[in-house]
Structures are given as structure tokens and as C-alpha cells.
Design an enzyme around this catalytic site. Structure first.
Site, PDB file in Angstrom:
ATOM      1  N   LYS A 122       0.799  -1.446   0.112  1.00 48.23           N
ATOM      2  CA  LYS A 122      -0.163  -0.209  -0.010  1.00 48.23           C
ATOM      3  C   LYS A 122       1.004   1.306  -0.095  1.00 48.23           C
ATOM      4  O   LYS A 122       1.108   1.899   0.993  1.00 48.23           O
ATOM      5  CB  LYS A 122      -0.889  -0.010   1.152  1.00 48.23           C
ATOM      6  CG  LYS A 122      -2.205   0.875   1.045  1.00 48.23           C
ATOM      7  CD  LYS A 122      -3.226   0.587   2.088  1.00 48.23           C
ATOM      8  CE  LYS A 122      -4.302   1.690   2.086  1.00 48.23           C
ATOM      9  NZ  LYS A 122      -5.135   1.861   0.689  1.00 48.23           N
TER      10      LYS A 122
ATOM     11  N   GLU B 133      -9.025  -3.934 -10.037  1.00 48.42           N
ATOM     12  CA  GLU B 133      -9.696  -3.567  -8.824  1.00 48.42           C
ATOM     13  C   GLU B 133      -9.895  -2.166  -9.286  1.00 48.42           C
ATOM     14  O   GLU B 133      -9.577  -1.518 -10.157  1.00 48.42           O
ATOM     15  CB  GLU B 133      -8.700  -3.651  -7.730  1.00 48.42           C
ATOM     16  CG  GLU B 133      -7.434  -2.943  -7.788  1.00 48.42           C
ATOM     17  CD  GLU B 133      -6.514  -2.955  -6.417  1.00 48.42           C
ATOM     18  OE1 GLU B 133      -6.651  -3.188  -5.501  1.00 48.42           O
ATOM     19  OE2 GLU B 133      -5.131  -2.938  -6.654  1.00 48.42           O
TER      20      GLU B 133
END
Ligand code: PDD
Length: 287
Positions: free
Chosen positions: A151, A183
Site C-alpha cells: 500500500k 480492482e
């Protein structure tokens, strides 16, 4: 109202918070982040976010600046100082500043990570009317780097994706690689066919969403069938329902993809039910 933020051990008014112009987060996007939601003054899925932070740091050979307990304490203190009932806590850890610009990582013994946390107040965010009508997405190419499981703060392309969506009159974008949806720009993507929930399997192609893990667990507990595999935009357009999950949207129905209505063009039954279960269970488990 001015927020109180956390910077490297200090709680400060946001206007007084400063980091170096040589910080590697600023110069190289050399940093990671987490987003944790707050409902009723309590943290949702904190353990999952703390664990993923640890993993992101370790994958990038960054030292862990704070343990889980200290992290929890800081999150709670920011909730208290900013009187957050519902909202978000953003945490960023960068490789710090070695006092100059250099591609080479600085020695972690002498250059400590920069740790910043700040809050966003979002009263009543779990009751957003958007969840009743759903969102519209467009599809765009996924041109991000190959370690999307980490992330990182490299959020330029997701920002561009949201701008492309906005320009097209949509709310967000789903990214597509080799013909398959990876995504959303800041969320995991799902389709529903019959009683089956389909979402891409975990790999370095997508972020391992903390909300995704919880929602899939609740779905299985509710006897729904879950299939972890990739799908195309065409398959998504034929689905009964579509939705996204993230710490900031929880479970959000998607009602249109590239201008094509999904199902009736209104939220179906599965996504709203999962949203309700997720919010109920998460509130119960919040700390
Ligand atoms: N985004 N995929 C991407 C690319 C994301 O940026 C996020 C989260 C998710 C969902 O992960 P989680 O369920 O752990 O929030 C999936 C956060 C909310 C953000 O950048 O604001």
C-alpha cells in the site's frame, strides 16, 4: 476547525506540522499508508490495518517505526483530540529524510522513518445516501506498477483514474489488465451472479483489502458462495450486481459500468445486505 495531527511523536495543530523538503515520501513516493475508519468513536478493522502496514513496510525493507500498541494509542488519541465520531484516520510512513536527494536508500540506523497521522471528520458516513443509489464506474487500463499488494503512497494513477471517471460523468474507475478487472482506483471490485460473489484472487496484482477479507468472511458465514477469480468488463456488464469494498466506502453498490446498467440499474439485494452485515459486525468488533 483546525485539526490536531500527529508527526513523529508530537500532536500538533495542522498548521504547525512540518516535514523536510527532502523527505523521500515527497521526492520518491517512498512511503506506505493505511486508512482506518472510525464509527461511533471506535476503530474499524484496526488489527487488519496494523498487520498490513507491517507487511508493506517489510516488503520495502523499511523499519517499523511503531509497534501495534503505540499505533493503537495514537489512533485513539487522534480520535479523542479531534472529537471524531465517524470519519477516517490516515497514516503515512515514509523512509524519512537523509537531508538530500539520492536514489539510494539511506541507512535506517541514521535516517528514521517519517510518521504522519491525520483525521477526516465524516459525521454519519455509514448512512451516506450514495449507498442507496449506488455508483457508476468506467473502465480504464491498469498501468500501475507490479506490486499493488504493497500500500504505497504512489497514488498518481488512481487520482488520474478518478479524474477520468469524473470527466466521463461517473464516480470511479475499474482498472483492467490483460482483459481482466484488477480492482477499483481505491477499492476492491466484485460482481454477483445468482448467489455467487466473484472477486479477483489475491496476488501482487491487487491490494489485499482489509474490508475485502472481512466481507468475504461474512458472506461465507451467511452461506453465500464466493469465487475468487478474475472477470472481464463484459462479464461484469452481464452480472446481476456489482459492488466495491474499502475502508472508506465499506460495501458500495455499482449500478453502471461504461454506461451499461448492471441488473436493473439500481442496487440489488446482495450488496446492500453485505453492507448491512459488514457495518453491524464491524461496529460490534470496533475498538
Ligand atoms: N483505499 N484497492 C486499492 C487500490 C485501494 O487503494 C484500497 C483502499 C482498497 C481497499 O482496501 P481496504 O479495504 O483495506 O480499505 C483496494 C483507501 C481507502 C484509500 O486509498 O483511501
Amino acid at each position: 476547525m483546525s485539526r490536531t495531527v500527529y508527526v513523529n511523536g508530537e500532536y500538533l495543530p495542522e498548521a504547525d506540522a512540518k516535514i523536510s523538503i527532502f523527505d523521500r515520501g515527497f521526492l520518491m513516493a517512498d512511503g506506505v499508508y493505511e486508512v482506518t475508519s472510525v464509527l461511533g468513536g471506535k476503530l474499524i478493522d484496526f488489527e487488519g490495518h496494523a498487520l498490513r502496514l507491517q507487511r508493506s513496510l517489510s516488503e520495502l525493507d523499511m523499519v517499523e517505526p511503531l509497534g501495534r500498541d503505540e499505533l493503537l494509542e495514537i489512533h485513539r488519541e487522534l480520535v479523542r483530540l479531534n472529537a471524531i465520531e465517524d470519519g477516517m484516520i490516515y497514516l503515512q510512513v515514509t523512509r524519512g529524510s537523509a537531508g538530500d536527494r539520492d536514489f539510494v536508500f539511506p541507512d535506517p540506523e541514521t535516517t528514521r522513518p517519517t510518521v504522519v497521522l491525520f483525521t477526516q471528520d465524516k459525521p454519519g458516513m455509514a448512512d451516506t445516501p450514495v449507498a442507496k443509489v449506488g455508483i457508476k464506474v468506467i473502465s480504464i487500463d491498469d498501468i500501475r506498477w507490479g506490486r499493488r499488494d504493497i500500500k504505497t503512497v504512489q497514488l498518481l494513477y488512481p487520482s488520474m483514474g478518478k479524474m477520468m471517471a469524473k470527466a466521463a460523468g461517473a464516480d470511479d474507475a475499474w482498472m483492467v489488465e490483460d482483459g481482466q478487472v484488477t480492482e477499483g482506483t481505491s477499492n476492491n471490485a466484485y460482481i454477483v451472479k445468482g448467489n455467487k460473489i466473484i472477486t479477483r484472487e489475491l496476488s501482487s496484482d491487487i491490494l489485499h483489502g482489509i474490508t475485502r477479507a472481512a466481507v468475504l468472511r461474512f458472506a461465507r458465514e451467511a452461506q453465500m458462495e464466493v469465487e475468487e477469480r478474475s472477470f472481464t468488463i463484459d462479464e461484469a456488464k452481464q452480472a446481476d450486481e456489482a459492488f466495491v469494498t474499502s475502508a472508506s466506502t465499506f460495501v458500495m453498490p455499482v449500478v453502471e459500468i461504461d454506461g451499461a446498467k448492471i441488473g436493473t440499474g439500481a442496487p440489488g439485494t446482495v450488496a446492500p445486505r453485505l453492507r448491512e452485515i459488514y457495518l453491524d459486525e464491524s461496529r460490534k468488533a470496533a475498538i
